[in-house]
Enzyme design. Structure first.
Site, PDB file in Angstrom:
ATOM      1  N   THR A 133      -6.085 -18.844  15.172  1.00  0.00           N
ATOM      2  CA  THR A 133      -7.300 -19.599  15.512  1.00  0.00           C
ATOM      3  C   THR A 133      -6.993 -21.066  15.263  1.00  0.00           C
ATOM      4  O   THR A 133      -6.770 -21.458  14.104  1.00  0.00           O
ATOM      5  CB  THR A 133      -8.489 -19.170  14.627  1.00  0.00           C
ATOM      6  OG1 THR A 133      -8.691 -17.775  14.797  1.00  0.00           O
ATOM      7  CG2 THR A 133      -9.750 -19.919  15.012  1.00  0.00           C
ATOM      8  N   LYS A 157     -13.591 -18.438  21.228  1.00  0.00           N
ATOM      9  CA  LYS A 157     -13.587 -18.031  19.806  1.00  0.00           C
ATOM     10  C   LYS A 157     -14.503 -18.931  18.964  1.00  0.00           C
ATOM     11  O   LYS A 157     -15.323 -18.459  18.193  1.00  0.00           O
ATOM     12  CB  LYS A 157     -12.143 -18.078  19.287  1.00  0.00           C
ATOM     13  CG  LYS A 157     -11.972 -18.043  17.794  1.00  0.00           C
ATOM     14  CD  LYS A 157     -11.879 -16.651  17.230  1.00  0.00           C
ATOM     15  CE  LYS A 157     -11.873 -16.675  15.711  1.00  0.00           C
ATOM     16  NZ  LYS A 157     -11.844 -15.376  15.113  1.00  0.00           N
ATOM     17  N   LYS A 195     -13.599 -22.791   8.350  1.00  0.00           N
ATOM     18  CA  LYS A 195     -12.540 -23.292   9.246  1.00  0.00           C
ATOM     19  C   LYS A 195     -13.030 -23.279  10.694  1.00  0.00           C
ATOM     20  O   LYS A 195     -12.901 -24.267  11.423  1.00  0.00           O
ATOM     21  CB  LYS A 195     -11.290 -22.411   9.094  1.00  0.00           C
ATOM     22  CG  LYS A 195     -10.202 -22.730  10.110  1.00  0.00           C
ATOM     23  CD  LYS A 195      -9.054 -21.734  10.089  1.00  0.00           C
ATOM     24  CE  LYS A 195      -8.121 -22.005  11.261  1.00  0.00           C
ATOM     25  NZ  LYS A 195      -7.017 -21.070  11.364  1.00  0.00           N
TER      26      LYS A 195
HETATM   27  P1  NAD Z   1      -2.100 -15.884   6.445  1.00  0.00           P
HETATM   28  O1  NAD Z   1      -2.090 -17.160   5.694  1.00  0.00           O
HETATM   29  O2  NAD Z   1      -2.215 -14.596   5.717  1.00  0.00           O
HETATM   30  O3  NAD Z   1      -0.809 -15.792   7.410  1.00  0.00           O
HETATM   31  C1  NAD Z   1      -0.189 -16.876   8.020  1.00  0.00           C
HETATM   32  C2  NAD Z   1       1.314 -16.696   7.821  1.00  0.00           C
HETATM   33  O4  NAD Z   1       2.001 -17.707   8.531  1.00  0.00           O
HETATM   34  C3  NAD Z   1       1.733 -16.802   6.355  1.00  0.00           C
HETATM   35  O5  NAD Z   1       2.403 -15.618   5.963  1.00  0.00           O
HETATM   36  C4  NAD Z   1       2.674 -18.029   6.348  1.00  0.00           C
HETATM   37  O6  NAD Z   1       3.743 -17.905   5.434  1.00  0.00           O
HETATM   38  C5  NAD Z   1       3.148 -18.025   7.771  1.00  0.00           C
HETATM   39  N1  NAD Z   1       3.673 -19.321   8.203  1.00  0.00           N
HETATM   40  C6  NAD Z   1       3.128 -20.553   8.065  1.00  0.00           C
HETATM   41  N2  NAD Z   1       3.906 -21.488   8.625  1.00  0.00           N
HETATM   42  C7  NAD Z   1       4.977 -20.830   9.143  1.00  0.00           C
HETATM   43  C8  NAD Z   1       6.144 -21.233   9.844  1.00  0.00           C
HETATM   44  N3  NAD Z   1       6.364 -22.511  10.107  1.00  0.00           N
HETATM   45  N4  NAD Z   1       7.037 -20.289  10.205  1.00  0.00           N
HETATM   46  C9  NAD Z   1       6.821 -18.994   9.929  1.00  0.00           C
HETATM   47  N5  NAD Z   1       5.737 -18.526   9.257  1.00  0.00           N
HETATM   48  C10 NAD Z   1       4.834 -19.446   8.869  1.00  0.00           C
HETATM   49  O7  NAD Z   1      -3.316 -16.027   7.505  1.00  0.00           O
HETATM   50  P2  NAD Z   1      -4.023 -14.849   8.341  1.00  0.00           P
HETATM   51  O8  NAD Z   1      -5.230 -14.374   7.622  1.00  0.00           O
HETATM   52  O9  NAD Z   1      -2.976 -13.884   8.773  1.00  0.00           O
HETATM   53  O10 NAD Z   1      -4.536 -15.683   9.599  1.00  0.00           O
HETATM   54  C11 NAD Z   1      -3.662 -16.099  10.637  1.00  0.00           C
HETATM   55  C12 NAD Z   1      -4.499 -16.727  11.730  1.00  0.00           C
HETATM   56  O11 NAD Z   1      -5.462 -15.772  12.201  1.00  0.00           O
HETATM   57  C13 NAD Z   1      -5.300 -17.949  11.274  1.00  0.00           C
HETATM   58  O12 NAD Z   1      -5.278 -18.907  12.287  1.00  0.00           O
HETATM   59  C14 NAD Z   1      -6.701 -17.390  11.041  1.00  0.00           C
HETATM   60  O13 NAD Z   1      -7.715 -18.365  11.205  1.00  0.00           O
HETATM   61  C15 NAD Z   1      -6.775 -16.330  12.120  1.00  0.00           C
HETATM   62  N6  NAD Z   1      -7.721 -15.246  11.842  1.00  0.00           N
HETATM   63  C16 NAD Z   1      -7.748 -14.652  10.625  1.00  0.00           C
HETATM   64  C17 NAD Z   1      -8.663 -13.624  10.389  1.00  0.00           C
HETATM   65  C18 NAD Z   1      -8.727 -12.929   9.052  1.00  0.00           C
HETATM   66  O14 NAD Z   1      -9.681 -12.180   8.819  1.00  0.00           O
HETATM   67  N7  NAD Z   1      -7.748 -13.125   8.164  1.00  0.00           N
HETATM   68  C19 NAD Z   1      -9.539 -13.209  11.407  1.00  0.00           C
HETATM   69  C20 NAD Z   1      -9.460 -13.826  12.660  1.00  0.00           C
HETATM   70  C21 NAD Z   1      -8.541 -14.841  12.861  1.00  0.00           C
END
Ligand code: NAD
Length: 296
Positions: free
Chosen positions: A93, A168, A243
């Site tokens: 997102t 979204k 966010k």
């Molecule tokens: P998270 O922080 O658990 O996962 C993100 C991952 O990206 C982390 O493991 C981090 O180490 C990795 N990362 C960051 N920079 C990186 C790079 N340069 N190279 C490789 N890996 C890298 O977050 P999440 O909860 O998995 O969310 C991910 C996305 O999904 C976000 O944009 C969030 O807004 C969206 N989202 C999350 C949810 C939820 O319920 N968690 C729901 C809908 C959407």
């Protein structure tokens, strides 16, 4: 079946990539965090030494990263290593401007791209029941759809580059604002001597009906599966709602649209987060509304 590269194996990315493996895809993945790499290796994902190595091996690259800056930086880094005819799909997102910038970076390299943010949270990612809101060309959508269907149950083409992100944030602006007003209605009802169940029975079958009330009710009781029944454990954390509301506010400012209620919802969630509730489910906002009413 195409080889899939998956970058960002966090709370969402790890189960999504694992579902691709369960569907028979070969997946090569990378995350900055060693623990995330190890966990995904146990789900059958081949771990690459760096993001470029993922791109070199994969026909389709999926990114699931925290924010727009991460997506732009990772795509810039790996696009030069992408295979000819590759497809890049970003499921994070992020802000609409970054999404469109990422599409432009891909286009410069002749690589097809989709923005495909999700709703459904970690539970939906694990169960492969996510909804994908997708922006990009019809050709890219036709290529990406079968892959997204292996991680979700609904895949909606919302139009051109960035329109998945637009859908979204518009949806989540409705969600954040409606959760606050449903909470206000319950607190007002309490003060007026109305039981939670009576208000629910009326509003859920009347013109006040909405998802925040009928599927995710912020008081315990009427909807047994809602986080209100388990101490407001997320679910969907207030930090993520904040966010998305900030992204909506940013997008509205960029195109000069007045979203008075959406912007106010962002302020209320900002205060909720500052009071230490970032990790609480976003429906916990009802306790904040109740507290604010006590102070009067
Ligand atoms: P998270 O922080 O658990 O996962 C993100 C991952 O990206 C982390 O493991 C981090 O180490 C990795 N990362 C960051 N920079 C990186 C790079 N340069 N190279 C490789 N890996 C890298 O977050 P999440 O909860 O998995 O969310 C991910 C996305 O999904 C976000 O944009 C969030 O807004 C969206 N989202 C999350 C949810 C939820 O319920 N968690 C729901 C809908 C959407």
């Amino acid at each position: 079946m195409p080889n899939i590269g998956f970058i960002g194996l966090g709370n969402m990315g790890a189960p999504m990539a694992a579902n691709l493996v369960k569907s028979g895809d070969s997946v090569v993945g990378f995350d900055l965090v060693a623990a995330a790499r190890q966990e995904s290796a146990q789900s059958g994902i081949e771990i690459a030494p760096n993001p470029k190595a993922c791109a070199e091996k994969a026909d389709v690259i999926v990114t699931m990263l925290p924010a727009g800056e991460h997506v732009r930086s990772v795509w810039s880094e790996i696009l030069p290593s992408a295979k000819r005819g590759a497809l890049f799909i970003d499921c994070s997102t992020i802000d609409v401007t970054s999404a469109r910038a990422a599409h432009a970076l891909a286009a410069q390299r002749g690589v097809a791209a989709l923005d495909a943010p999700v709703s459904g949270g970690v539970a939906g990612a694990k169960a492969a029941t996510l909804t994908f809101m997708v922006g990009g060309s019809a050709e890219a959508f036709a290529r990406g759809k079968p892959i997204l269907e292996r991680m979700g149950k609904r895949v909606v083409h919302c139009g051109d580059a960035g329109n998945g992100q637009a859908a979204k944030i518009c949806n989540n602006m409705i969600l954040g604002a409606s959760m606050i007003v449903v909470s206000e209605a319950f607190v007002l009802g309490e003060k007026l001597g109305l039981s939670h169940q009576a208000l629910f029975d009326v509003a859920s079958a009347s013109s006040g009906q909405c998802w925040s009330l009928t599927s995710y009710c912020p008081v315990p009781g009427p909807v047994p599966a809602s986080p209100a029944n388990s101490g407001y454990k997320p679910g969907f954390a207030a930090a993520l709602m904040l966010k998305d509301l900030k992204l909506a506010r940013e997008a509205a400012d960029a195109v000069h649209v007045k979203t008075a209620i959406g912007a106010h919802a962002a302020e209320i969630y900002e205060r909720f987060a500052q009071a230490g509730h970032s990790g609480t489910d976003f429906s916990g906002i009802i306790n904040f509304v109740r507290e604010a009413s006590k102070q009067r």
